[in-house]
Enzyme design. Structure first.
Site, mmCIF file in Angstrom:
data_model
loop_
_atom_site.group_PDB
_atom_site.id
_atom_site.type_symbol
_atom_site.label_atom_id
_atom_site.label_comp_id
_atom_site.label_asym_id
_atom_site.label_seq_id
_atom_site.Cartn_x
_atom_site.Cartn_y
_atom_site.Cartn_z
ATOM 1 N N TRP A 156 70.661 29.225 64.664
ATOM 2 C CA TRP A 156 70.262 27.822 64.718
ATOM 3 C C TRP A 156 70.784 26.990 63.554
ATOM 4 C CZ3 TRP A 156 67.926 27.986 60.093
ATOM 5 C CH2 TRP A 156 67.323 29.203 59.729
ATOM 6 N N ASN A 157 71.334 27.629 62.509
ATOM 7 C CA ASN A 157 71.621 26.836 61.301
ATOM 8 C C ASN A 157 72.867 25.967 61.418
ATOM 9 O OD1 ASN A 157 73.035 29.265 61.266
ATOM 10 N ND2 ASN A 157 73.152 29.336 59.042
ATOM 11 N N GLY A 233 74.100 36.120 62.681
ATOM 12 C CA GLY A 233 72.662 36.116 62.432
ATOM 13 C C GLY A 233 72.334 37.063 61.299
ATOM 14 N N SER A 234 71.119 37.566 61.295
ATOM 15 C CA SER A 234 70.692 38.380 60.157
ATOM 16 C C SER A 234 71.268 39.800 60.229
ATOM 17 C CB SER A 234 69.166 38.443 60.114
ATOM 18 O OG SER A 234 68.677 39.068 61.274
ATOM 19 N N GLU A 255 78.944 38.679 62.116
ATOM 20 C CA GLU A 255 78.887 37.793 60.943
ATOM 21 C C GLU A 255 77.426 37.731 60.544
ATOM 22 O OE1 GLU A 255 78.161 35.287 58.576
ATOM 23 O OE2 GLU A 255 78.555 33.697 60.048
ATOM 24 N N LEU A 256 77.065 38.468 59.493
ATOM 25 C CA LEU A 256 75.646 38.684 59.178
ATOM 26 C C LEU A 256 75.253 37.956 57.892
ATOM 27 C CD1 LEU A 256 75.631 42.439 60.244
ATOM 28 C CD2 LEU A 256 75.288 40.395 61.641
ATOM 29 N N CYS A 289 74.721 30.684 55.503
ATOM 30 C CA CYS A 289 74.956 32.083 55.135
ATOM 31 C C CYS A 289 75.886 32.213 53.930
ATOM 32 C CB CYS A 289 75.474 32.876 56.322
ATOM 33 S SG CYS A 289 76.922 32.151 57.066
ATOM 34 N N GLU A 386 68.131 37.511 50.871
ATOM 35 C CA GLU A 386 68.734 36.190 51.139
ATOM 36 C C GLU A 386 67.633 35.129 51.250
ATOM 37 O OE1 GLU A 386 72.011 34.503 54.303
ATOM 38 O OE2 GLU A 386 70.649 36.030 54.988
ATOM 39 N N GLU A 463 85.990 35.407 61.885
ATOM 40 C CA GLU A 463 86.067 34.307 62.846
ATOM 41 C C GLU A 463 86.796 33.200 62.123
ATOM 42 O OE1 GLU A 463 81.665 33.918 63.796
ATOM 43 O OE2 GLU A 463 82.656 34.076 65.734
HETATM 44 P P1 NAD Z 1 66.079 36.520 63.156
HETATM 45 O O1 NAD Z 1 66.727 37.593 62.385
HETATM 46 O O2 NAD Z 1 65.010 36.896 64.107
HETATM 47 O O3 NAD Z 1 67.146 35.691 64.005
HETATM 48 C C1 NAD Z 1 68.426 35.322 63.535
HETATM 49 C C2 NAD Z 1 69.207 34.850 64.778
HETATM 50 O O4 NAD Z 1 69.427 35.958 65.646
HETATM 51 C C3 NAD Z 1 68.429 33.841 65.631
HETATM 52 O O5 NAD Z 1 69.335 32.883 66.114
HETATM 53 C C4 NAD Z 1 67.842 34.649 66.769
HETATM 54 O O6 NAD Z 1 67.742 33.908 67.963
HETATM 55 C C5 NAD Z 1 68.854 35.744 66.942
HETATM 56 N N1 NAD Z 1 68.265 36.992 67.382
HETATM 57 C C6 NAD Z 1 67.141 37.587 66.903
HETATM 58 N N2 NAD Z 1 66.929 38.758 67.529
HETATM 59 C C7 NAD Z 1 67.933 38.895 68.433
HETATM 60 C C8 NAD Z 1 68.286 39.897 69.366
HETATM 61 N N3 NAD Z 1 67.582 41.032 69.493
HETATM 62 N N4 NAD Z 1 69.386 39.704 70.130
HETATM 63 C C9 NAD Z 1 70.149 38.590 69.989
HETATM 64 N N5 NAD Z 1 69.885 37.623 69.105
HETATM 65 C C10 NAD Z 1 68.793 37.772 68.327
HETATM 66 O O7 NAD Z 1 65.459 35.519 62.147
HETATM 67 P P2 NAD Z 1 65.352 33.970 61.989
HETATM 68 O O8 NAD Z 1 63.982 33.689 61.538
HETATM 69 O O9 NAD Z 1 65.870 33.177 63.143
HETATM 70 O O10 NAD Z 1 66.339 33.786 60.776
HETATM 71 C C11 NAD Z 1 65.996 34.424 59.567
HETATM 72 C C12 NAD Z 1 67.093 35.152 58.928
HETATM 73 O O11 NAD Z 1 68.246 35.263 59.724
HETATM 74 C C13 NAD Z 1 67.540 34.407 57.693
HETATM 75 O O12 NAD Z 1 66.798 34.833 56.597
HETATM 76 C C14 NAD Z 1 68.967 34.760 57.564
HETATM 77 O O13 NAD Z 1 69.082 35.912 56.774
HETATM 78 C C15 NAD Z 1 69.398 35.138 58.928
HETATM 79 N N6 NAD Z 1 70.293 34.143 59.542
HETATM 80 C C16 NAD Z 1 71.605 34.249 59.260
HETATM 81 C C17 NAD Z 1 72.462 33.327 59.787
HETATM 82 C C18 NAD Z 1 73.935 33.387 59.491
HETATM 83 O O14 NAD Z 1 74.596 32.380 59.605
HETATM 84 N N7 NAD Z 1 74.490 34.553 59.174
HETATM 85 C C19 NAD Z 1 71.988 32.307 60.589
HETATM 86 C C20 NAD Z 1 70.612 32.245 60.876
HETATM 87 C C21 NAD Z 1 69.782 33.188 60.339
#
Ligand code: NAD
Length: 482
Positions: A156-157, A233-234, A255-256, A289, A386, A463
């Site tokens: 979402w960011n 994502g994370s 890309e984590l 990130c 993070e 990417e």
């Molecule tokens: P989260 O780890 O639950 O989700 C991160 C993203 O992954 C979200 O968009 C979510 O929809 C997606 N996601 C979660 N579980 C999934 C699954 N099983 N399959 C597919 N997609 C899934 O946590 P959050 O509260 O949304 O974000 C918190 C942490 O995520 C942050 O502290 C940060 O470390 C990380 N994050 C990283 C980025 C990045 O650009 N690398 C972006 C957003 C969040």
């Protein structure tokens, strides 16, 4: 939203095989993080719809993969132009659903348009090669072919940039894609899909699905028609999705998370460095990130740096992203508020010095004060996990080798930065920081033509740049007697 609003938030929808679907009988509200008001209702895809999306992507692949590269380029370039033309309206939607200031949203959309244009331009340059044979009568031809239908997952960011990297990379290479943007920021991705549709992208080449993230990834990743995964994502979720991809022998780009160190040496020009670092740290309320998030500052300038950095942070205008003059919006969701409280609790328990900020603002909307914590210890939560929010931990160092060792001590390796007025020190920083992207006297690391990606726990694959296209191509050798 009022009726007179010039840019009412659009109706969230799925896009499957060219059909926009607004009602599936299940879904969730999309919230405005500045007010907690409901912006719209997002439909969820069930497994039957996910299967339709995968089938559509696989069907479309048979035509798109042989569409002339020049035609793919024209479509992607037109989509870039449409995004630029609609930037003002889409930026408002992004600010409403994600919280960032409209000016940042505009900048992000400009970056996303650049990505469509740059990848479009690269499409006709996907060359193979001829390897000289060992004798006459034999030809070795190395072909680079699109891997197939892709499943993309974006957070979402950066509601425009991250889907753009995945969609543009896949389409330029001749792949098709089922994209799951974030359920929290659907309107921006929907606007991108409209731009591509209007640019002439055939139905099925891009499908948008929303739902319960874990259910979607667990269904799509092992799906036999999906050949490649791209996730942002994370690290925690990436580990799980990477294992799913490996289990079905699918290629994956991951890309984590990151936790970017910044090493500021005593000879760095603070007048330039402080505004640059404050801007980068508090951009998107720290939910970036590659945000600089661990500040190592040489002891000789430590007090001065900390004071001036905190002054600039405290002066930031915080408010709804759609309000004029706002420099930092709310956090994107209530999970981040809870996370900030946890970081502050740990900092408080350790007796770290709070220079400015440290608390939620008000009780409606997810606003958090720009916060600076000094004398952070290397083992505190802020320095090891993070922050993904507007809290900056600062710590002094005495010797550059020591600073590099501490900067490189975490398992993450996405971005790292160093600042110095001396060429010799700048060179040591450039050579010594361990990360997929290193900025020395520069923060310019996220640009369409540059590879974007991490090492270690920050993931694998890039990417952006020509490396970004590699992820969507597979190699085929034809060795032929001629
Ligand atoms: P989260 O780890 O639950 O989700 C991160 C993203 O992954 C979200 O968009 C979510 O929809 C997606 N996601 C979660 N579980 C999934 C699954 N099983 N399959 C597919 N997609 C899934 O946590 P959050 O509260 O949304 O974000 C918190 C942490 O995520 C942050 O502290 C940060 O470390 C990380 N994050 C990283 C980025 C990045 O650009 N690398 C972006 C957003 C969040």
């Amino acid at each position: 939203m009022t009726r007179s609003d010039p840019t009412p938030y659009p109706q969230p929808a799925l896009l499957i095989d060219g059909e926009w679907i607004t009602d599936t009988g299940a879904g969730e509200p999309v919230l405005n993080p500045a007010t907690e008001a409901v912006l719209g209702h997002l439909p969820h895809a069930d497994t039957a719809l996910l299967d339709r999306a995968a089938q559509a992507a696989a069907r479309a692949f048979t035509r798109w993969s042989v569409t002339p590269a020049l035609e793919r380029k024209r479509i992607l370039n037109r989509a870039a132009d449409i995004l630029r033309a609609r930037s003002e309206v889409i930026a408002q939607w992004m600010a409403l659903e994600q919280g960032k200031p409209v000016a940042e949203a505009r900048g992000e959309l400009a970056g996303a348009a650049d990505i469509f244009e740059w990848y479009g331009d690269e499409a006709p340059r996907l060359y193979g090669r001829i390897v000289p044979a060992r004798g006459p009568g034999l030809r070795h031809e190395v072909q680079r072919l699109p891997v197939g239908a892709v499943a993309g997952f974006a957070p979402w960011n950066f509601p425009a940039l991250t889907p753009a990297r995945k969609i543009a990379g896949a389409l330029a290479a001749g792949c098709t894609i089922v994209m799951k943007p974030s359920e929290e920021t659907p309107a921006t991705a929907i606007a991108i899909a409209h731009a591509l549709e209007e640019a002439g992208l055939p139905p099925g080449c891009l499908n948008l699905v929303f739902g319960v993230p874990a259910q979607i990834s667990e269904y799509l990743i092992p799906h036999p028609l999906i050949r490649k995964i791209s996730f942002t994502g994370s690290t925690q979720v990436g580990r799980h999705l990477g294992a799913l991809a490996a289990g079905s022998v699918k290629r994956a780009t991951m890309e984590l998370g990151g936790h970017a160190p910044v090493v500021v040496s005593a000879d760095a020009p603070l007048d330039q460095v402080i505004p640059l670092l404050v801007g980068a740290k508090f951009r998107n309320a720290g939910q970036v990130c590659i945000s600089p998030s661990r500040f190592f500052v040489e002891r000789g300038i430590y007090d001065r740096f900390t004071e001036r950095f905190a002054e600039a942070a405290a002066a930031l205008v915080v408010g709804a992203g759609t309000s004029a003059g706002v420099q930092m919006g709310p956090l994107a969701n209530d999970r981040r508020l809870a996370a900030m409280a946890r970081f502050m609790e740990d900092a408080g328990a350790r007796g770290l010095r709070r220079v400015t900020g440290g608390a939620r603002i008000g009780n409606q909307g997810y606003f958090w004060q720009p916060t600076v914590i000094a004398d952070a210890t290397d083992d505190c939560l802020l320095m090891t996990e993070e922050p993904f929010g507007p809290i900056a931990p600062i710590t002094p160092f005495d010797d550059l080798d020591e600073a590099l060792k501490r900067a490189n001590a975490l398992p993450y390796g996405l971005a790292a930065y160093g600042f110095s007025g001396s060429q010799a020190t700048a060179n040591r920083l450039a050579a010594g920081l361990r990360a997929g992207m290193v900025g020395v006297n520069s923060m310019a690391i996220s640009i369409a033509e540059l590879p974007f990606g991490g090492v270690g726990d920050s993931g694998y694959g890039s990417e952006g740049g020509t490396e970004g296209l590699e992820g969507y191509l597979e190699t085929r050798l034809v060795s032929q007697t001629v």
